[in-house]
Design a protein around this motif. Sequence first.
Motif, mmCIF file in Angstrom:
data_model
loop_
_atom_site.group_PDB
_atom_site.id
_atom_site.type_symbol
_atom_site.label_atom_id
_atom_site.label_comp_id
_atom_site.label_asym_id
_atom_site.label_seq_id
_atom_site.Cartn_x
_atom_site.Cartn_y
_atom_site.Cartn_z
ATOM 1 N N ALA A 183 0.854 -1.196 0.000
ATOM 2 C CA ALA A 183 0.000 0.000 0.000
ATOM 3 C C ALA A 183 0.888 1.243 0.000
ATOM 4 O O ALA A 183 2.079 1.187 0.316
ATOM 5 C CB ALA A 183 -0.903 -0.002 1.230
ATOM 6 N N MET A 184 0.291 2.360 -0.364
ATOM 7 C CA MET A 184 1.043 3.606 -0.427
ATOM 8 C C MET A 184 0.766 4.449 0.814
ATOM 9 O O MET A 184 -0.327 4.415 1.386
ATOM 10 C CB MET A 184 0.667 4.395 -1.683
ATOM 11 N N GLY A 185 1.767 5.203 1.198
ATOM 12 C CA GLY A 185 1.614 6.124 2.308
ATOM 13 C C GLY A 185 0.954 7.416 1.844
ATOM 14 O O GLY A 185 0.609 7.574 0.666
ATOM 15 N N PRO A 186 0.792 8.374 2.753
ATOM 16 C CA PRO A 186 0.155 9.648 2.382
ATOM 17 C C PRO A 186 1.105 10.535 1.588
ATOM 18 O O PRO A 186 2.323 10.362 1.636
ATOM 19 C CB PRO A 186 -0.163 10.271 3.748
ATOM 20 N N SER A 187 0.523 11.434 0.859
ATOM 21 C CA SER A 187 1.325 12.457 0.172
ATOM 22 C C SER A 187 1.559 13.599 1.158
ATOM 23 O O SER A 187 0.613 14.172 1.699
ATOM 24 C CB SER A 187 0.589 12.976 -1.067
ATOM 25 N N ILE A 188 2.818 13.871 1.426
ATOM 26 C CA ILE A 188 3.163 14.920 2.395
ATOM 27 C C ILE A 188 3.693 16.137 1.644
ATOM 28 O O ILE A 188 4.685 16.047 0.913
ATOM 29 C CB ILE A 188 4.213 14.406 3.392
ATOM 30 N N ALA A 189 3.013 17.268 1.828
ATOM 31 C CA ALA A 189 3.395 18.539 1.172
ATOM 32 C C ALA A 189 3.525 18.376 -0.335
ATOM 33 O O ALA A 189 4.441 18.910 -0.970
ATOM 34 C CB ALA A 189 4.700 19.069 1.771
ATOM 35 N N GLY A 190 2.611 17.576 -0.904
ATOM 36 C CA GLY A 190 2.582 17.403 -2.348
ATOM 37 C C GLY A 190 3.607 16.430 -2.904
ATOM 38 O O GLY A 190 3.706 16.259 -4.122
ATOM 39 N N SER A 191 4.377 15.783 -2.040
ATOM 40 C CA SER A 191 5.389 14.837 -2.510
ATOM 41 C C SER A 191 4.737 13.545 -2.995
ATOM 42 O O SER A 191 3.595 13.225 -2.648
ATOM 43 C CB SER A 191 6.378 14.517 -1.386
ATOM 44 N N THR A 192 5.470 12.785 -3.792
ATOM 45 C CA THR A 192 4.969 11.511 -4.289
ATOM 46 C C THR A 192 4.867 10.506 -3.136
ATOM 47 O O THR A 192 5.827 10.326 -2.376
ATOM 48 C CB THR A 192 5.918 10.937 -5.358
ATOM 49 N N PRO A 193 3.717 9.864 -2.941
ATOM 50 C CA PRO A 193 3.574 8.894 -1.845
ATOM 51 C C PRO A 193 4.575 7.749 -1.987
ATOM 52 O O PRO A 193 4.926 7.347 -3.097
ATOM 53 C CB PRO A 193 2.136 8.385 -2.019
ATOM 54 N N ARG A 194 5.049 7.253 -0.855
ATOM 55 C CA ARG A 194 5.970 6.127 -0.830
ATOM 56 C C ARG A 194 5.249 4.870 -0.366
ATOM 57 O O ARG A 194 4.286 4.935 0.398
ATOM 58 C CB ARG A 194 7.142 6.418 0.100
#
Length: 437
Positions: free
Chosen positions: A254-265
């Motif tokens: 699963a993907m993590g959240p997008s933080i400050a518009g960054s690509t989710p990891r």
Amino acid sequence: MPVPASASRSFCAIDFGTSNSAIAIPDTGRRMRLVPLEGSNTTMPTAVFYFADLEHDEDGPARAFGRAAVAAYVEGAEGRLMRSMKSILGSGLVEQSTDVGGGRAVKYFDVLAGYLKRLRACAQAEHAETNLHQVVLGRPVFFVDEDPERDAAAQGTLEAAARAVGFDEVHFQFEPIAAAFDYEQQAQAEQIVLVADIGGGTSDFSLVRVGPDRMHRLDRRDDILANHGVHVAGTDFDRRVELSSILREFGYQAMGPSIAGSTPREVPSAVYFDLATWHLINTVYSPARVMELRAMKSFYGNVRHHQRLMTVITERLGHELAARAEDAKIQVSGGGDTEIDLGLVESGLLVGLSEATAVASLEADIQRIVQTARDTVREAGLKPEQVNALYLTGGSTGLRLLADRIAAEFSRAQVVRGDRFASVATGLALHAARLYA
């Protein structure tokens, strides 16, 4: 299984399997027989349960074996279930200790020896007239792939465990060779047979010349044309199925959240690989690991995934998830779909598993196994059409797709299915009778 009248009768044969084990002893007259290990069952799950709340007895820690071990775990007894013990051979875990509950720790070597002791005790109870001190033990073609030093160490550890429980003469035979000896009992003429022994831990192949005129020879080296194996089998299938179905509901890939518009990891995956590997499941329950995983909540884009994961860890449900993955694999192995009930984690949680999904998750493993079969025949200098019979044994040959894919490589061979759980033990018994007589 004939035993010459002159035999000392102080011997037995043990098929110590990743998933199930069996032991054979001399019978009355001139035959060998498999020992009933639990009721009338002549095979027993390779499992030990250590009770955390019971005191030691004269035989050591309070334990249950086989089906009783699995039942204790399923019924919620306090303690530790150990399975797939064969997988530790050749690894650094052998001399390490592991927590079994109640503030106690046990060496992995002692877990292994304790199980062998149980098998020997069952056999000795059935064979009271003579002390069983000689044994033929089955072994895979490779305990460890492409590492001769670790492979030799694995056999040495198993021999040391056998000697520790009372065997002073220990011989080994390759498990697929033993299965060839079992097949040979029905061979009407000389044949070239490819034995596919696919169990819980390894997929082993042996190309063997068999026949009624050869079966009583003790030295069969000239009849063993090639043997090969790969450390991929049933427990790997279960692991793939669990990762591709169950553990996705807990955050795997699963993907993590997008933080400050960054690509989710992607969520870190180490915990999921450990949860899908029997002998590593308990490592995720350590206080330090639990604390680490709690702190990873912000890594999850779907908070419910993290909540479910922590439920599994805090309630120690890892082995139960692995067991449900194994059951689901069996349900779809002959075709069709199934649903995996995960209500023990979250009310109403169900995961569907289709044969297509299972097959897709296993494709790389199946290709490796089929290639190993091809390589075995090639190493003997033969072509696939020169194989007269394909003998299938081991629990994982019940997977329809796998058996069909192997058979398709040897279209001129007669496909014969042996007893998936007893062919190797039967062949080891035949070899023990010839050897010790």
